[in-house]
Write a protein that holds these residues in place. Structure first.
Motif, PDB file in Angstrom:
ATOM      1  N   SER A 239       0.828  -1.207   0.000  1.00  0.00           N
ATOM      2  CA  SER A 239       0.000   0.000   0.000  1.00  0.00           C
ATOM      3  C   SER A 239       0.862   1.256   0.000  1.00  0.00           C
ATOM      4  CB  SER A 239      -0.928  -0.003   1.220  1.00  0.00           C
ATOM      5  OG  SER A 239      -1.676   1.188   1.296  1.00  0.00           O
ATOM      6  N   GLU A 240       1.948   1.267   0.781  1.00  0.00           N
ATOM      7  CA  GLU A 240       2.824   2.448   0.824  1.00  0.00           C
ATOM      8  C   GLU A 240       3.577   2.634  -0.488  1.00  0.00           C
ATOM      9  OE1 GLU A 240       5.047   3.987   3.754  1.00  0.00           O
ATOM     10  OE2 GLU A 240       3.751   3.490   5.442  1.00  0.00           O
ATOM     11  N   ALA A 241       3.696   1.548  -1.261  1.00  0.00           N
ATOM     12  CA  ALA A 241       4.319   1.660  -2.588  1.00  0.00           C
ATOM     13  C   ALA A 241       3.327   2.139  -3.641  1.00  0.00           C
ATOM     14  CB  ALA A 241       4.914   0.320  -2.996  1.00  0.00           C
ATOM     15  N   GLY A 242       2.084   2.414  -3.228  1.00  0.00           N
ATOM     16  CA  GLY A 242       1.078   2.911  -4.160  1.00  0.00           C
ATOM     17  C   GLY A 242       0.381   1.824  -4.954  1.00  0.00           C
ATOM     18  N   GLU A 243       0.384   0.585  -4.477  1.00  0.00           N
ATOM     19  CA  GLU A 243      -0.231  -0.537  -5.192  1.00  0.00           C
ATOM     20  C   GLU A 243      -1.306  -1.185  -4.325  1.00  0.00           C
ATOM     21  OE1 GLU A 243       0.534  -1.265  -8.284  1.00  0.00           O
ATOM     22  OE2 GLU A 243       2.213   0.127  -8.467  1.00  0.00           O
ATOM     23  N   ASP A 244      -2.150  -1.995  -4.983  1.00  0.00           N
ATOM     24  CA  ASP A 244      -3.155  -2.783  -4.273  1.00  0.00           C
ATOM     25  C   ASP A 244      -2.677  -4.229  -4.208  1.00  0.00           C
ATOM     26  OD1 ASP A 244      -5.820  -4.667  -4.701  1.00  0.00           O
ATOM     27  OD2 ASP A 244      -6.141  -3.003  -3.305  1.00  0.00           O
ATOM     28  N   PHE A 245      -2.641  -4.801  -3.014  1.00  0.00           N
ATOM     29  CA  PHE A 245      -2.068  -6.134  -2.840  1.00  0.00           C
ATOM     30  C   PHE A 245      -2.818  -7.175  -3.656  1.00  0.00           C
ATOM     31  CE2 PHE A 245      -1.281 -10.215  -0.949  1.00  0.00           C
ATOM     32  CZ  PHE A 245       0.060 -10.168  -0.591  1.00  0.00           C
ATOM     33  N   GLN A 246      -4.147  -7.166  -3.636  1.00  0.00           N
ATOM     34  CA  GLN A 246      -4.923  -8.192  -4.332  1.00  0.00           C
ATOM     35  C   GLN A 246      -4.712  -8.121  -5.852  1.00  0.00           C
ATOM     36  OE1 GLN A 246      -6.426 -10.632  -2.779  1.00  0.00           O
ATOM     37  NE2 GLN A 246      -5.820  -9.739  -0.806  1.00  0.00           N
ATOM     38  N   ASP A 247      -4.578  -6.923  -6.394  1.00  0.00           N
ATOM     39  CA  ASP A 247      -4.302  -6.789  -7.828  1.00  0.00           C
ATOM     40  C   ASP A 247      -2.904  -7.298  -8.163  1.00  0.00           C
ATOM     41  OD1 ASP A 247      -6.789  -5.711  -8.210  1.00  0.00           O
ATOM     42  OD2 ASP A 247      -6.111  -3.622  -8.195  1.00  0.00           O
ATOM     43  N   GLY A 252       1.807 -11.188  -9.768  1.00  0.00           N
ATOM     44  CA  GLY A 252       3.072 -11.005  -9.077  1.00  0.00           C
ATOM     45  C   GLY A 252       3.740  -9.685  -9.420  1.00  0.00           C
ATOM     46  N   GLY A 253       4.910  -9.477  -8.857  1.00  0.00           N
ATOM     47  CA  GLY A 253       5.654  -8.244  -9.094  1.00  0.00           C
ATOM     48  C   GLY A 253       6.869  -8.189  -8.188  1.00  0.00           C
ATOM     49  N   ILE A 254       7.596  -7.092  -8.272  1.00  0.00           N
ATOM     50  CA  ILE A 254       8.804  -6.897  -7.471  1.00  0.00           C
ATOM     51  C   ILE A 254       8.673  -5.577  -6.720  1.00  0.00           C
ATOM     52  CG2 ILE A 254      11.314  -6.706  -7.487  1.00  0.00           C
ATOM     53  CD1 ILE A 254      11.333  -8.177 -10.151  1.00  0.00           C
ATOM     54  N   LEU A 255       8.828  -5.649  -5.414  1.00  0.00           N
ATOM     55  CA  LEU A 255       8.753  -4.464  -4.562  1.00  0.00           C
ATOM     56  C   LEU A 255      10.083  -4.244  -3.853  1.00  0.00           C
ATOM     57  CD1 LEU A 255       5.271  -4.510  -2.808  1.00  0.00           C
ATOM     58  CD2 LEU A 255       6.169  -2.745  -4.286  1.00  0.00           C
ATOM     59  N   GLY A 256      10.458  -2.981  -3.712  1.00  0.00           N
ATOM     60  CA  GLY A 256      11.680  -2.635  -2.996  1.00  0.00           C
ATOM     61  C   GLY A 256      11.366  -2.102  -1.614  1.00  0.00           C
ATOM     62  N   ILE A 257      12.045  -2.669  -0.606  1.00  0.00           N
ATOM     63  CA  ILE A 257      12.008  -2.123   0.752  1.00  0.00           C
ATOM     64  C   ILE A 257      13.327  -1.378   0.940  1.00  0.00           C
ATOM     65  CG2 ILE A 257      11.839  -2.649   3.212  1.00  0.00           C
ATOM     66  CD1 ILE A 257      10.398  -5.244   2.449  1.00  0.00           C
ATOM     67  N   ARG A 279       8.776   0.953  -2.691  1.00  0.00           N
ATOM     68  CA  ARG A 279       8.583   1.329  -4.093  1.00  0.00           C
ATOM     69  C   ARG A 279       8.460   0.078  -4.951  1.00  0.00           C
ATOM     70  NH1 ARG A 279      12.973   5.365  -6.215  1.00  0.00           N
ATOM     71  NH2 ARG A 279      11.925   6.572  -4.584  1.00  0.00           N
ATOM     72  N   ARG A 280       7.583   0.135  -5.960  1.00  0.00           N
ATOM     73  CA  ARG A 280       7.508  -0.970  -6.914  1.00  0.00           C
ATOM     74  C   ARG A 280       8.656  -0.837  -7.904  1.00  0.00           C
ATOM     75  NH1 ARG A 280       2.262  -3.711  -9.864  1.00  0.00           N
ATOM     76  NH2 ARG A 280       3.456  -5.355 -10.913  1.00  0.00           N
ATOM     77  N   LEU A 281       9.381  -1.944  -8.143  1.00  0.00           N
ATOM     78  CA  LEU A 281      10.585  -1.909  -8.960  1.00  0.00           C
ATOM     79  C   LEU A 281      10.375  -2.434 -10.371  1.00  0.00           C
ATOM     80  CD1 LEU A 281      13.199  -3.160  -6.331  1.00  0.00           C
ATOM     81  CD2 LEU A 281      12.516  -0.811  -6.838  1.00  0.00           C
ATOM     82  N   ASP A 282       9.443  -3.358 -10.582  1.00  0.00           N
ATOM     83  CA  ASP A 282       9.252  -3.887 -11.933  1.00  0.00           C
ATOM     84  C   ASP A 282       8.374  -2.933 -12.744  1.00  0.00           C
ATOM     85  OD1 ASP A 282       7.089  -4.599 -10.233  1.00  0.00           O
ATOM     86  OD2 ASP A 282       6.349  -5.972 -11.742  1.00  0.00           O
ATOM     87  N   ASN A 283       8.448  -3.089 -14.052  1.00  0.00           N
ATOM     88  CA  ASN A 283       7.731  -2.187 -14.951  1.00  0.00           C
ATOM     89  C   ASN A 283       6.232  -2.456 -14.906  1.00  0.00           C
ATOM     90  OD1 ASN A 283       7.279  -0.278 -16.979  1.00  0.00           O
ATOM     91  ND2 ASN A 283       7.343  -1.861 -18.560  1.00  0.00           N
ATOM     92  N   LYS A 284       5.473  -1.393 -14.755  1.00  0.00           N
ATOM     93  CA  LYS A 284       4.014  -1.499 -14.808  1.00  0.00           C
ATOM     94  C   LYS A 284       3.494  -0.383 -15.711  1.00  0.00           C
ATOM     95  CE  LYS A 284      -0.220  -1.498 -12.056  1.00  0.00           C
ATOM     96  NZ  LYS A 284      -0.845  -1.067 -10.805  1.00  0.00           N
TER      97      LYS A 284
END
Length: 394
Positions: A239-247, A252-257, A279-284
């Motif tokens: 959520s703090e990366a600006g994404e919705d977990f269920q979506d 899948g995807g790659i997130l940076g802590i 932050r989300r790291l993979d391309n969306k």
């Protein structure tokens, strides 16, 4: 005196005459204001930007870091393929130990009871055939699933494809509308991070000195109420990366802590604590979203009672969390202080040169100022000769 002697004397005077600054007081408020204002700007730059913002009086060092993670959580699923199933950390964290990262399984395509045998290839432009002549024995298509046997077989009642030697039945990739492990959003992860600044012999952990075992059992990271807790709920990270977990859990995807250890180690500052961001790291890309998400395949192998090897192939979708640690530390040192102080003084020494140039080129009385600015001292006659340079007419 001969001509050569005169030339030699002129050269010696040119090379070795001593020049010293001459003070000429000029009652011009405009030039005086410009001079003092320029000095003020240089001082503000040196003190405000170089010293306060850039901390140029400090020596810096880059950190050395190590990270370990521990995920916790349980889930229960009930599907037509697998029936009721309980999931714990050994099932959904793959692999159990990662290098500065961990993967949480959220969705999958399961192909059970595969054995090494022959079966029709999945339909594609390179595998569809009419007869055996369209299939080449031994041919291997990197985008296919096996090695062709040279036979053309019925894939369905309407389509024929080349037979391949592979693990059969072949995996049939399907669209997954919802994540299998939707409950993974409530899993938590403990991040243990230790950093060292070797130049300053400084060591620190993200588990701060006041944190106890009892505190860790009940705390959870919250930027407002508990920013120092090293335990994070996966849903909040996404959520703090600006994404919705269920979506994100569907493909899948790659997130940076991101853990920022930018530290001021001067005794009057005492500021060295981790700052977390996500932050989300993979391309969306919203339009060109080809091959989205993150997935890989792995298999679990078995042997039947008669010794035949079988496997269950799993195409795993999930979220990979990369823990990225960065930062620099600064501490007062006499060497950079002297270097930057010298640079500041050199800047100040340029201000009179700029004021003099304006005085003899841009003012109305530039000829007068130019004549009085340079003088030649005749020691024999005990007189001073003013040397003037004309820069233009008044």
């Amino acid at each position: 005196m001969s001509k050569s002697a005169g030339c030699c004397k002129s050269f010696l005077h040119y090379a070795f005459d001593y020049e010293t600054p001459k003070t000429v007081v000029i009652p011009d408020l405009g030039v005086g204001f410009l001079f003092r204002f320029t000095q003020f700007l240089v001082v503000v730059y040196v003190v405000g930007y170089v010293c306060v913002v850039q901390k140029a009086y400090q020596e810096t060092d880059t950190l050395i870091s190590t990270v370990s993670t521990k995920v916790k959580g349980f889930a229960l699923t009930n599907t037509s393929d697998m029936g009721p199933r309980f999931w714990d950390v050994a099932d959904y964290v793959i692999p159990p130990q990662g290098d500065h990262s961990f993967f949480v399984l959220t969705n999958m395509v399961v192909t059970p009871k595969q054995v090494q045998s022959r079966c029709p290839e999945l339909p594609s432009p390179s595998s569809i055939c009419v007869d055996d002549c369209d299939c080449v024995e031994g041919r291997s298509d990197p985008r296919g699933n096996g090695i062709q046997t040279g036979l053309c077989e019925n894939y369905s009642t309407t389509v024929q494809t080349c037979e391949v030697l592979s693990w059969c039945p072949l995996e049939i990739d399907t669209n997954l509308p919802t994540p299998l492990l939707a409950a993974a959003e409530n899993f938590t992860v403990l991040i243990k991070n230790s950093i060292t600044y070797p130049k300053f012999n400084f060591h620190r952990r993200n588990i701060l000195p006041y944190i106890t075992s009892s505190y860790l059992k009940k705390c959870e990271f919250n930027r407002s109420t508990d920013p120092d807790c090293p335990i994070f709920r996966l849903k909040h990270i996404v959520s703090e990366a600006g994404e919705d977990f269920q979506d994100m859990a569907v493909k899948g995807g790659i997130l940076g802590i991101l853990i920022d250890w930018s530290c001021d180690l001067d005794w009057w500052a005492g500021n060295c604590f981790p700052k977390y961001s996500f932050r989300r790291l993979d391309n969306k890309h919203p339009v060109n979203n080809v091959a989205p998400g993150y997935n890989f395949r792995f298999a679990k192998y078995y042997k039947t009672a008669d010794g035949e090897e079988t496997r269950t192939l799993i195409k795993a979708y999930g979220i990979r969390f990369d823990v990225i640690v960065f930062g620099t530390a600064g501490k007062f040192s006499i060497v950079p202080t002297i270097v930057n102080l010298g640079a500041a003084l050199s800047f100040l020494s340029l201000v009179p040169a700029v004021a003099d140039w304006i005085l003899v080129t841009c003012t109305r009385k530039r000829d007068l100022y130019s004549r009085h600015k340079t003088a030649y001292l005749n020691e024999d006659a005990d007189t001073e000769v003013t040397v003037g340079t004309t820069y233009g007419t008044q």
